[in-house]
Design an enzyme around this catalytic site. Sequence first.
Site, short mmCIF file in Angstrom:
data_model
loop_
_atom_site.label_atom_id
_atom_site.label_comp_id
_atom_site.label_asym_id
_atom_site.label_seq_id
_atom_site.Cartn_x
_atom_site.Cartn_y
_atom_site.Cartn_z
N GLU A 62 -0.12 -0.84 5.91
CA GLU A 62 0.95 -0.28 6.73
C GLU A 62 0.82 1.23 6.85
O GLU A 62 1.09 1.80 7.91
CB GLU A 62 2.31 -0.63 6.14
N ASP A 88 0.83 -1.20 0.00
CA ASP A 88 0.00 0.00 0.00
C ASP A 88 0.86 1.25 0.00
O ASP A 88 2.01 1.25 0.45
CB ASP A 88 -0.97 0.01 1.18
#
Length: 379
Positions: free
Chosen positions: A135, A70
């Site tokens: 994250e 991400d």
Amino acid sequence: MTASAVLDLVKDLIARPSVTPDDVDCQMLLAQRLERIGFQCETIARGGVTNLWARRGAGAPLTVFAGHTDVVPPGPRDKWDSDPFVPTERDGFLYGRGAADMKSSIAAFVVAAEEFVAAHPEHPGSIALLITSDEEGPAVDGTVIVCDELRQRGEQLDYCIVGEPTSTEALGDVCKNGRRGSLSGRLLVKGVQGHVAYPHLARNPVHQLAPALTELVAIEWDQGNEYFPPTTFQVSNLHAGTGATNVVPGEAVALFNFRFSTASTPDQLKARVHEVLDRHGLEYQLDWELGGEPFLTPRGSLTDALVSAIQAETGLQAELSTTGGTSDGRFIARICPQVIEFGPCNATIHKVNERIELSSLAPLKNIYRRTLENLLLAD
């Protein structure tokens, strides 16, 4: 394999707009490549988050690479010199969201693993990758749940390299062998609302809060230690009042954060804050959120393997540091005794025109491969 193998893969990853928590099949692409070289791949999904656990081998030691597919939102696209999700080579750099944080690290490790397995198909020990799409966001359905699952299975991690962009001026100048903990507080101080012309009929929570905050910001919480700087206390938000100038507010809210070392515990910090607030006679409510405990990997097998690989590839003597914010290393450290973070230069992470130097891709891959060799092939 050539440097273009890393470049081709990182371009493919950048082209997928995987803003948290959307993975946009980045992990599927990685799993397909890893399965071709003998990795057993498993998807662990929850709450819209995709996590990949890929392992090759069953023996010890188990060396893990951890990372995230991400990325943060690109921000105003008109501020970028090229589309953030169209990987663009320009002036010796590769531009795109995630170029430095941290799709290049993932691509470099995957290619490093491919090279390592091709050269040592019967290698001792095991290699694994733990990849998440959560994250940069809340981080509640990502690495932490995979670690919980691995703990329940009894899988023993020995070493973990987190591919965060740790380098500052040049690739390999800094590794992170630990991180400070993060403890946040929301302090609500209660007063009595009233007219500013009649302060004796009101109780101003701002006036009560101010001296307490003044004392808190002046405290030396600890002196740190050889690995960590002293614990810091920062007020991040203050709010009170209705916007009118003739009303004493009925309550005041302060948000604050500790970045703390192993020289202090969360309970010690909380107790000292409460002691100050109580001594100032505040009527208050204080809610705490522990973002993560500090972790530290002292010099040992993992630090030596990585530092040696960096020196062999770049000639630099890497600095071991614990500065910066939190990372998923805080979750992995609960189940892995040795965790270190290493990746490319971080000057443009989360910024417009995020980029990585093209000439650093091959050395990054080589450092990861050399580290695997140092850990798994050493006599």
